[in-house]
Design a protein around this motif. Structure first.
Motif, PDB file in Angstrom:
ATOM      1  N   GLU A  34      13.349  -4.499 -10.007  1.00  0.00           N
ATOM      2  CA  GLU A  34      13.461  -3.269 -10.486  1.00  0.00           C
ATOM      3  C   GLU A  34      13.862  -2.322  -9.168  1.00  0.00           C
ATOM      4  N   VAL A  35      13.736  -2.820  -7.868  1.00  0.00           N
ATOM      5  CA  VAL A  35      14.122  -2.207  -6.698  1.00  0.00           C
ATOM      6  C   VAL A  35      15.767  -2.460  -6.785  1.00  0.00           C
ATOM      7  N   GLY A  36      16.011  -3.714  -6.889  1.00  0.00           N
ATOM      8  CA  GLY A  36      17.523  -4.214  -6.811  1.00  0.00           C
ATOM      9  C   GLY A  36      18.303  -3.523  -7.761  1.00  0.00           C
ATOM     10  N   GLU A  37      17.644  -3.031  -8.986  1.00  0.00           N
ATOM     11  CA  GLU A  37      18.767  -2.327 -10.029  1.00  0.00           C
ATOM     12  C   GLU A  37      18.800  -1.000  -9.479  1.00  0.00           C
ATOM     13  N   GLU A  38      17.726  -0.272  -9.078  1.00  0.00           N
ATOM     14  CA  GLU A  38      17.886   1.025  -8.415  1.00  0.00           C
ATOM     15  C   GLU A  38      18.750   0.967  -7.361  1.00  0.00           C
ATOM     16  N   VAL A  39      18.688   0.176  -6.477  1.00  0.00           N
ATOM     17  CA  VAL A  39      19.917  -0.084  -5.358  1.00  0.00           C
ATOM     18  C   VAL A  39      21.240   0.139  -5.647  1.00  0.00           C
ATOM     19  N   ALA A  40      21.448  -1.113  -6.776  1.00  0.00           N
ATOM     20  CA  ALA A  40      22.997  -0.944  -7.349  1.00  0.00           C
ATOM     21  C   ALA A  40      23.291   0.611  -7.707  1.00  0.00           C
ATOM     22  N   ARG A  41      22.112   1.141  -8.524  1.00  0.00           N
ATOM     23  CA  ARG A  41      22.521   2.647  -9.476  1.00  0.00           C
ATOM     24  C   ARG A  41      22.761   3.677  -8.227  1.00  0.00           C
ATOM     25  N   PHE A 143      15.747   6.144   3.111  1.00  0.00           N
ATOM     26  CA  PHE A 143      16.096   6.191   1.841  1.00  0.00           C
ATOM     27  C   PHE A 143      15.634   5.132   1.087  1.00  0.00           C
ATOM     28  N   LEU A 144      16.039   3.954   1.709  1.00  0.00           N
ATOM     29  CA  LEU A 144      15.820   2.529   0.847  1.00  0.00           C
ATOM     30  C   LEU A 144      14.132   2.213   0.603  1.00  0.00           C
ATOM     31  N   LEU A 145      13.587   2.722   1.764  1.00  0.00           N
ATOM     32  CA  LEU A 145      11.892   2.102   1.891  1.00  0.00           C
ATOM     33  C   LEU A 145      11.200   3.198   1.022  1.00  0.00           C
ATOM     34  N   GLU A 146      11.365   4.583   1.302  1.00  0.00           N
ATOM     35  CA  GLU A 146      10.464   5.695   0.790  1.00  0.00           C
ATOM     36  C   GLU A 146      11.213   6.061  -0.692  1.00  0.00           C
ATOM     37  N   GLU A 147      12.238   6.096  -0.895  1.00  0.00           N
ATOM     38  CA  GLU A 147      12.768   6.764  -2.251  1.00  0.00           C
ATOM     39  C   GLU A 147      13.220   5.742  -3.153  1.00  0.00           C
ATOM     40  N   ALA A 152       8.898   2.370  -6.722  1.00  0.00           N
ATOM     41  CA  ALA A 152       8.845   1.222  -7.621  1.00  0.00           C
ATOM     42  C   ALA A 152       7.481   0.649  -7.587  1.00  0.00           C
ATOM     43  N   LEU A 153       6.964   0.523  -6.217  1.00  0.00           N
ATOM     44  CA  LEU A 153       5.423   0.239  -6.060  1.00  0.00           C
ATOM     45  C   LEU A 153       4.179   0.803  -6.833  1.00  0.00           C
ATOM     46  N   VAL A 154       4.524   2.101  -6.659  1.00  0.00           N
ATOM     47  CA  VAL A 154       3.517   2.807  -7.345  1.00  0.00           C
ATOM     48  C   VAL A 154       3.731   2.809  -9.025  1.00  0.00           C
ATOM     49  N   ARG A 155       4.863   2.806  -9.384  1.00  0.00           N
ATOM     50  CA  ARG A 155       5.114   2.654 -10.835  1.00  0.00           C
ATOM     51  C   ARG A 155       4.399   1.540 -11.529  1.00  0.00           C
ATOM     52  N   SER A 156       4.301   0.504 -10.491  1.00  0.00           N
ATOM     53  CA  SER A 156       3.704  -0.705 -10.846  1.00  0.00           C
ATOM     54  C   SER A 156       2.156  -0.773 -10.748  1.00  0.00           C
ATOM     55  N   GLY A 157       1.625   0.270 -10.303  1.00  0.00           N
ATOM     56  CA  GLY A 157       0.128   0.369  -9.888  1.00  0.00           C
ATOM     57  C   GLY A 157      -0.281  -0.388  -8.468  1.00  0.00           C
ATOM     58  N   LEU A 158       0.792  -0.403  -7.741  1.00  0.00           N
ATOM     59  CA  LEU A 158       0.361  -1.028  -6.552  1.00  0.00           C
ATOM     60  C   LEU A 158       0.623   0.030  -5.291  1.00  0.00           C
ATOM     61  N   SER A 159      -0.051  -0.516  -4.112  1.00  0.00           N
ATOM     62  CA  SER A 159      -0.065   0.599  -3.041  1.00  0.00           C
ATOM     63  C   SER A 159       1.297   0.775  -2.412  1.00  0.00           C
ATOM     64  N   PRO A 160       1.462   1.955  -2.173  1.00  0.00           N
ATOM     65  CA  PRO A 160       2.980   2.376  -1.436  1.00  0.00           C
ATOM     66  C   PRO A 160       3.083   1.909  -0.221  1.00  0.00           C
ATOM     67  N   HIS A 161       1.712   1.581   0.619  1.00  0.00           N
ATOM     68  CA  HIS A 161       1.716   1.305   1.940  1.00  0.00           C
ATOM     69  C   HIS A 161       2.113  -0.282   2.267  1.00  0.00           C
ATOM     70  N   VAL A 162       2.452  -1.168   0.978  1.00  0.00           N
ATOM     71  CA  VAL A 162       3.300  -2.214   1.305  1.00  0.00           C
ATOM     72  C   VAL A 162       4.387  -2.171   1.958  1.00  0.00           C
ATOM     73  N   ALA A 163       5.221  -0.736   2.169  1.00  0.00           N
ATOM     74  CA  ALA A 163       6.418  -0.676   2.596  1.00  0.00           C
ATOM     75  C   ALA A 163       6.246   0.558   3.535  1.00  0.00           C
ATOM     76  N   ALA A 164       6.640   0.648   4.734  1.00  0.00           N
ATOM     77  CA  ALA A 164       6.259   1.806   5.395  1.00  0.00           C
ATOM     78  C   ALA A 164       7.531   1.669   6.404  1.00  0.00           C
ATOM     79  N   VAL A 165       7.935   3.074   6.998  1.00  0.00           N
ATOM     80  CA  VAL A 165       8.675   3.143   8.125  1.00  0.00           C
ATOM     81  C   VAL A 165       8.353   4.163   9.080  1.00  0.00           C
ATOM     82  N   VAL A 166       8.447   3.510  10.414  1.00  0.00           N
ATOM     83  CA  VAL A 166       8.219   4.144  11.637  1.00  0.00           C
ATOM     84  C   VAL A 166       9.344   4.468  12.243  1.00  0.00           C
TER      85      VAL A 166
END
Length: 480
Positions: A34-41, A143-147, A152-166
């Motif tokens: 789903e992320v890949g499709e969004e990246v292409a779009r 943009f890639l990680l947070e937007e 996509a993680l949240v829509r799937s019922g998973l924690s957004p903290h799987v992907a973070a940016v510092v």
């Protein structure tokens, strides 16, 4: 809202990584597809972020294809199948599984953070949580990680903290996060000297370190090469003022076609001689990271070679300027004999400026082949090498004898991203002491074997189901 500390981000990532791993291969793949499709779009939005990194439209269009490909749903499915594999044995079989390291810190370089942050897609696929470093002024990584990834993680019922940016400079982030007990693995993009320091820091704190360091590649043009295609590939050298690792930086040419190749290569230079500030659409020359390094390397190599074009620094509008921080595309020709026994900076150090040596090799074909492959093998770098030839035998001999690079391309664009293999990694200075071609999902996971010889079909099926697969065969994980 107060920004959490790096240690708190790592703690949250550790908790989220366990949930992400339990989600299983198939569910992780579905999220990332789903992320890949969004990246292409959202390609044009990514291009906009790349252009804010001082890239022209032409350069941004080139690099965005690498990002879109790294997130390609089909590519991620191919990687997912390799996360679990069944090996038949006399007693039944054994299951080989790649298990996530846990929390992976990805340290992107200052000159191409958005591009390199795309490595996070396959790192996530393996079941890791990622913390990606971004420079202060970078928007592409966020943009890639947070937007894209986190929603996509949240829509799937998973924690957004799987992907973070510092956000911040590399050294302070490394100093704070490598010792952190919640960080397991470090993926570092940078130069060889910085890589040595990161490797030492990782060893000190018993952390796995994956190094993606310098590249200074060789492109070979054989006597029967299609010159026009070879020139097009060689001219990738001017992209980004020769700073990107995957562009060719030395051209080795058979004497029988040398004059014809050089004439065509030099004639092609005007298509690539505009700076990005002077031509925001087509310009490919960016400011030099080390103008003095260019001048010193040029002064050294001109003593043994001939400057065919360029050979000067210039202002951002393209006018010659002795104090300029841009350099004109510079082609220097020299013989293999002139290189022999000398330690020239253009061969010993990474070329990070638009100065390309084109080396002539004379003699019979066996002699030329031996001298070219010897020079390729002696290179202190090991990212990639390419050859242009109409002969299957010449191609096969080259592949047989060139063993010290991560990627070999035959009759193909030297600087393209491969379709399955990683565009990064390699031995020697390109990947550090344990360097090889870096499939990041593989480098940030570890192999676990499950002996199934004495298990029933029902017991094996229960294990496979828990891994998130429909089944596992000799061709890999079944995840449909």
């Amino acid at each position: 809202m107060e920004t959490p500390s790096p240690a708190e981000i790592a703690r949250q990532a550790r908790i989220a990584s366990k949930e992400w791993q339990r989600a299983g291969i198939a569910r992780r793949l579905a999220v990332l597809q789903e992320v890949g499709e969004e990246v292409a779009r959202r390609r044009e939005e990514i291009v906009s972020h790349l252009r804010r990194e001082s890239l022209s439209r032409r350069l941004a269009d080139y690099f965005v294809e690498w990002i879109v490909h790294a997130a390609d749903p089909g590519l991620l499915a191919a990687y997912a199948r390799d996360l679990a594999r069944w090996v038949r044995t006399p007693g039944g079989g054994e299951l080989l599984v790649r298990r996530a390291d846990g929390v992976v810190l990805i340290v992107t370089p200052g000159n191409s953070p958005t591009l390199q942050s795309a490595s996070a897609f396959s790192v996530l696929l393996a079941g890791n949580a990622v913390i990606v470093r971004a420079p202060e002024n970078d928007g592409g990584t966020r943009f890639l990680l947070e937007e894209i990834v986190r929603p996509a993680l949240v829509r799937s019922g998973l924690s957004p903290h799987v992907a973070a940016v510092v956000t911040g400079k590399s050294r302070p982030i490394l100093s704070s996060l490598v010792p952190c007990p919640d960080v397991d693995t470090v993926v570092f993009f940078g130069n060889s000297q910085a890589g040595d320091a990161v490797a030492g820091l990782g060893l000190q704190h018993r952390k796995k370190v994956v190094l993606e360091l310098s590249g200074s590649d060789n492109l070979v043009v054989w006597r029967d090469a299609p010159v026009e295609q070879a020139v097009a590939s060689a001219s990738r050298a001017w992209f980004g003022s020769t700073q990107p690792c995957p562009v060719p930086k030395h051209i080795f040419v058979h004497g029988a076609v040398f004059d014809r190749f050089v004439e065509a290569f030099v004639a092609d230079v005007p298509r690539h001689d505009k700076t990005v500030p002077a031509d925001g659409e087509e310009g490919v020359l960016v400011a030099l990271a080390n103008p003095e390094g260019y001048r010193a390397a040029l002064a050294e190599i001109r003593e043994v070679g001939e400057i065919r074009c360029g050979g000067y620094t210039m202002s951002e509008d393209g006018r010659p300027d002795p104090e300029g921080i841009y350099a004109a595309p510079t082609v220097v020709t020299l013989t293999a004999e002139a290189c022999r026994g000398r330690r020239l900076a253009c061969f010993e150090e990474e070329i990070s400026f638009p100065l390309i040596p084109v080396v002539r090799f004379d003699g019979d074909d066996d002699t030329v082949h031996g001298e070219i492959t010897e020079m390729v093998e002696k290179s202190p770098f090991g990212l990639r090498a390419s050859i242009w030839t109409a002969s299957a035998e010449v191609m096969a001999r080259f592949v047989e004898d060139v063993r010290s690079v991560g990627l070999i391309l035959c009759n193909d664009d030297h600087a393209r991203s491969p379709l399955y293999a990683s565009p990064w990694g390699g031995p020697k200075r390109s990947g550090g002491p344990r360097g090889e071609s870096h499939l990041f999902w593989e480098q940030t996971s570890h192999l676990q074997a499950i002996a199934c010889d004495r298990l029933s079909a029902e017991e094996i099926r229960a294990i496979v189901t828990r891994l998130g697969c429909v089944g596992v065969g000799e061709e890999g994980a079944e995840i449909r």
